[in-house]
Design a protein around this motif. Structure first.
Motif, PDB file in Angstrom:
ATOM      1  N   GLU A 118       0.836  -1.198   0.000  1.00  0.00           N
ATOM      2  CA  GLU A 118       0.000   0.000   0.000  1.00  0.00           C
ATOM      3  C   GLU A 118       0.880   1.261   0.000  1.00  0.00           C
ATOM      4  O   GLU A 118       0.656   2.197  -0.764  1.00  0.00           O
ATOM      5  N   LYS A 168       2.557   1.615  -3.394  1.00  0.00           N
ATOM      6  CA  LYS A 168       1.588   1.993  -4.421  1.00  0.00           C
ATOM      7  C   LYS A 168       1.261   3.488  -4.328  1.00  0.00           C
ATOM      8  O   LYS A 168       1.261   4.198  -5.338  1.00  0.00           O
ATOM      9  N   ASN A 169       1.038   3.948  -3.105  1.00  0.00           N
ATOM     10  CA  ASN A 169       0.735   5.378  -2.917  1.00  0.00           C
ATOM     11  C   ASN A 169       1.892   6.261  -3.361  1.00  0.00           C
ATOM     12  O   ASN A 169       1.680   7.294  -3.992  1.00  0.00           O
ATOM     13  N   ILE A 210       4.261   5.569  -5.537  1.00  0.00           N
ATOM     14  CA  ILE A 210       4.419   5.511  -6.989  1.00  0.00           C
ATOM     15  C   ILE A 210       3.430   6.475  -7.660  1.00  0.00           C
ATOM     16  O   ILE A 210       3.801   7.252  -8.549  1.00  0.00           O
ATOM     17  N   ASN A 211       2.184   6.446  -7.179  1.00  0.00           N
ATOM     18  CA  ASN A 211       1.169   7.334  -7.753  1.00  0.00           C
ATOM     19  C   ASN A 211       1.473   8.793  -7.470  1.00  0.00           C
ATOM     20  O   ASN A 211       1.436   9.635  -8.360  1.00  0.00           O
ATOM     21  N   LYS A 212       1.806   9.064  -6.220  1.00  0.00           N
ATOM     22  CA  LYS A 212       2.021  10.435  -5.794  1.00  0.00           C
ATOM     23  C   LYS A 212       3.244  11.041  -6.460  1.00  0.00           C
ATOM     24  O   LYS A 212       3.251  12.202  -6.867  1.00  0.00           O
ATOM     25  N   ASN A 263       4.707   9.824  -9.109  1.00  0.00           N
ATOM     26  CA  ASN A 263       4.706   9.567 -10.542  1.00  0.00           C
ATOM     27  C   ASN A 263       5.976   8.826 -10.975  1.00  0.00           C
ATOM     28  O   ASN A 263       6.662   9.248 -11.917  1.00  0.00           O
ATOM     29  N   TYR A 271      10.346   1.734  -9.789  1.00  0.00           N
ATOM     30  CA  TYR A 271       9.666   0.777  -8.904  1.00  0.00           C
ATOM     31  C   TYR A 271      10.563  -0.441  -8.634  1.00  0.00           C
ATOM     32  O   TYR A 271      10.755  -0.854  -7.499  1.00  0.00           O
TER      33      TYR A 271
END
Ligand SMILES: [Zn+2]
Length: 165
Positions: A110, A113-114, A116-118, A120, A126
């Motif tokens: 979690e 994932k957060n 990576i999204n935040k 970018n 990764y």
């Protein structure tokens, strides 16, 4: 490799103010390409030391103790990859090995994932984060990658972060 992060060289400095505009900093940093950064495992910022830090008399951990820890982590990795061909350490892992040897807890997953999204981050970044987190956990002799290992590995991607945006 070493680089300044802005044309004047004072970005993030505690003593001297950086006068570069956000646009100038971004333009300057964009000369270092994303694909190049993706191929570097660890990015760290090295701020100016304060005099008290240079003059710090608290004994640092000895090189012998660090060497011992590194040797142990290398031994763990040799053991891990003994059945794999041409892989002797975490850095050599390919995507299929990451799936096998870098399984994450729900919590770590979690967190990553957060991030990576935040931030970018790319798929390559990764993979780097997973490998570095694996190594951090090996250095602590922990069989399972914990969320604090992921958090530490994320800190070593400072140039990926959108902190200059
Ligand atoms: Zn500057």
């Amino acid at each position: 490799m070493a680089t300044q992060v802005c044309p004047c060289g004072y970005h993030g400095d505690s003593k001297q103010e950086c006068l570069c505009s956000v646009f100038k900093v971004q333009k300057y940093l964009s000369r270092v390409s994303g694909p190049l950064l993706d191929r570097i495992d660890i990015h760290v910022e090295v701020p100016r030391l304060k005099f008290t830090e240079m003059n710090n008399e608290t004994p640092a951990e000895s090189s012998a103790a660090v060497k011992e820890r590194v040797n142990q982590a290398r031994a763990i990795q040799q053991q891990r990859f003994q059945k794999e061909k041409n892989i002797y350490c975490n850095a050599h892992m390919q995507p299929k090995h990451l799936r096998k040897y870098c399984q994450l807890t729900v919590e770590s997953q979690e967190l990553l994932k957060n991030a990576i999204n935040k931030l970018n981050l790319s798929a390559r970044a990764y993979d780097r984060i997973l490998k570095v987190a694996r190594t951090i956990s090996d250095l602590e002799n922990q069989p399972q990658i914990q969320s604090n290992h992921i958090a530490e590995a994320l800190q070593y991607r400072s140039l990926d972060k959108n902190l200059f945006a």
